[in-house]
Design an enzyme around this catalytic site. Structure first.
Site, PDB file in Angstrom:
ATOM      1  N   CYS A   5      12.196   3.874 -19.536  1.00  0.00           N
ATOM      2  CA  CYS A   5      12.037   3.295 -18.196  1.00  0.00           C
ATOM      3  C   CYS A   5      12.564   4.305 -17.192  1.00  0.00           C
ATOM      4  O   CYS A   5      13.696   4.786 -17.329  1.00  0.00           O
ATOM      5  CB  CYS A   5      12.810   1.980 -18.088  1.00  0.00           C
ATOM      6  SG  CYS A   5      12.842   1.286 -16.419  1.00  0.00           S
ATOM      7  N   ASN A   6      11.738   4.637 -16.210  1.00  0.00           N
ATOM      8  CA  ASN A   6      12.154   5.607 -15.200  1.00  0.00           C
ATOM      9  C   ASN A   6      13.264   5.075 -14.312  1.00  0.00           C
ATOM     10  O   ASN A   6      14.174   5.811 -13.933  1.00  0.00           O
ATOM     11  CB  ASN A   6      10.955   5.996 -14.336  1.00  0.00           C
ATOM     12  CG  ASN A   6       9.986   6.897 -15.057  1.00  0.00           C
ATOM     13  OD1 ASN A   6      10.053   8.115 -14.964  1.00  0.00           O
ATOM     14  ND2 ASN A   6       9.059   6.300 -15.803  1.00  0.00           N
ATOM     15  N   THR A   7      13.213   3.781 -13.977  1.00  0.00           N
ATOM     16  CA  THR A   7      14.232   3.205 -13.105  1.00  0.00           C
ATOM     17  C   THR A   7      15.599   3.231 -13.776  1.00  0.00           C
ATOM     18  O   THR A   7      16.604   3.623 -13.166  1.00  0.00           O
ATOM     19  CB  THR A   7      13.856   1.766 -12.709  1.00  0.00           C
ATOM     20  OG1 THR A   7      12.605   1.793 -11.996  1.00  0.00           O
ATOM     21  CG2 THR A   7      14.919   1.153 -11.825  1.00  0.00           C
ATOM     22  N   CYS A 116       6.662   5.829 -13.508  1.00  0.00           N
ATOM     23  CA  CYS A 116       6.948   4.468 -13.966  1.00  0.00           C
ATOM     24  C   CYS A 116       6.094   4.241 -15.204  1.00  0.00           C
ATOM     25  O   CYS A 116       4.904   4.603 -15.218  1.00  0.00           O
ATOM     26  CB  CYS A 116       6.602   3.440 -12.884  1.00  0.00           C
ATOM     27  SG  CYS A 116       6.703   1.718 -13.466  1.00  0.00           S
ATOM     28  N   THR A 117       6.668   3.653 -16.235  1.00  0.00           N
ATOM     29  CA  THR A 117       5.939   3.506 -17.491  1.00  0.00           C
ATOM     30  C   THR A 117       4.812   2.479 -17.411  1.00  0.00           C
ATOM     31  O   THR A 117       3.987   2.403 -18.330  1.00  0.00           O
ATOM     32  CB  THR A 117       6.905   3.133 -18.641  1.00  0.00           C
ATOM     33  OG1 THR A 117       7.714   2.021 -18.238  1.00  0.00           O
ATOM     34  CG2 THR A 117       7.810   4.305 -18.980  1.00  0.00           C
ATOM     35  N   HIS A 118       4.759   1.695 -16.327  1.00  0.00           N
ATOM     36  CA  HIS A 118       3.610   0.815 -16.124  1.00  0.00           C
ATOM     37  C   HIS A 118       2.358   1.603 -15.716  1.00  0.00           C
ATOM     38  O   HIS A 118       1.242   1.216 -16.061  1.00  0.00           O
ATOM     39  CB  HIS A 118       3.896  -0.193 -15.002  1.00  0.00           C
ATOM     40  CG  HIS A 118       4.755  -1.344 -15.398  1.00  0.00           C
ATOM     41  ND1 HIS A 118       6.081  -1.210 -15.723  1.00  0.00           N
ATOM     42  CD2 HIS A 118       4.477  -2.682 -15.490  1.00  0.00           C
ATOM     43  CE1 HIS A 118       6.594  -2.396 -15.995  1.00  0.00           C
ATOM     44  NE2 HIS A 118       5.653  -3.308 -15.860  1.00  0.00           N
TER      45      HIS A 118
END
Length: 207
Positions: A5-7, A116-118
C-alpha cells in the site's frame, strides 16, 4: 513483510523499521527505481492518494536516484472510491481519471507512476485517455519491482518452500462482501478461496 500500500508506505514505514527486525519491503522504493530507469525525457508524473502525494516520498526517492529528473504529482482523490464502486473500466471511471490527468497541464511527462495499488485495475482507461490525447506514456506499476524485490529477499534468506501448495488469508477493515466481489473480479482466485475476515481496526489499534 510486504507493505502493499502506497499510503501505508508513505506514512508508517519508518515506524515499522523502528519496531521490527525482519525484512520489510515497501512499494514506493521499487516504483521509484522503475520510473527512474524507464523515463527517457526525465519527466515523471506521479498519481496517488492525498496522503501519498502530500508525503512526497516518490519525489524524494526518484531524486535520490537521479536529481535531474523532474517530478510532478497529482492526488487522484476520487479514483479509489470509483474503483471500489465498480467503475475501474467504464466511462464513469474514465471521466474521473481524465479530470486528474488534466491537472498535470502542459507537463510533458513520458512516464506515469501508479502511486496507489488500486490504480492498475483501471489501467485500460488510462491507456484509452493517453491514446486519445496522442501521448505515449509508460505506465509504472510498482507491484512488478516489488515482487522482484520479494523474490530476491526470499532467495537471500533461503526461505522458499519446496511445497507447491499454500494458503492465503484476507483481512479487511470494512465490507467483506464487497471485498470478495472485487477480488473475484480482479484476481484469478476462485470464489471459495476468498473468505475475507473483518477486522475491527479501532479495537486492534488499542491493543
Amino acid at each position: 513483510m510486504v507493505i502493499a500500500c502506497n499510503t501505508v508506505s508513505s506514512c508508517g514505514l519508518q515506524n515499522l523499521y523502528d519496531n521490527f527486525d525482519f525484512p520489510i519491503i515497501d512499494v514506493i522504493t521499487p516504483g521509484s527505481v522503475d520510473a527512474a530507469n524507464v523515463t527517457v525525457n526525465g519527466k515523471i508524473a506521479v498519481s496517488g492518494t492525498n496522503a501519498t502525494i502530500n508525503k512526497g516520498l516518490y519525489e524524494k526517492y526518484i531524486h535520490d536516484i537521479n536529481p535531474e529528473i523532474e517530478v510532478r504529482s497529482v492526488a487522484f482523490t476520487d479514483l479509489v472510491p470509483a474503483i471500489e464502486d465498480g467503475h475501474s473500466l467504464d466511462d464513469i471511471g474514465k471521466e474521473v481519471i481524465k479530470k486528474y490527468i488534466d491537472d498535470f497541464g502542459d507537463f510533458q511527462y513520458d512516464t506515469l507512476v501508479f502511486g496507489c495499488t488500486h490504480y492498475p485495475l483501471a489501467k485500460a482507461n488510462f491507456k484509452k485517455i493517453f491514446k486519445e490525447m496522442g501521448k505515449d506514456v509508460f505506465l509504472v506499476d510498482p507491484a512488478h519491482n516489488t515482487a522482484l524485490k520479494l523474490k530476491e529477499t526470499l532467495e537471500k534468506l533461503d526461505a522458499f518452500s519446496d511445497s507447491k501448495e499454500g494458503s492465503i488469508k484476507f483481512f479487511t477493515t470494512s465490507e467483506p462482501e464487497r471485498f470478495k466481489k472485487l477480488a473475484i473480479e480482479h484476481t484469478k482466485l476462485k470464489k471459495e478461496q476468498i473468505n475475507p475476515i473483518l477486522v475491527d481496526l479501532d479495537l486492534e489499534l488499542k491493543k
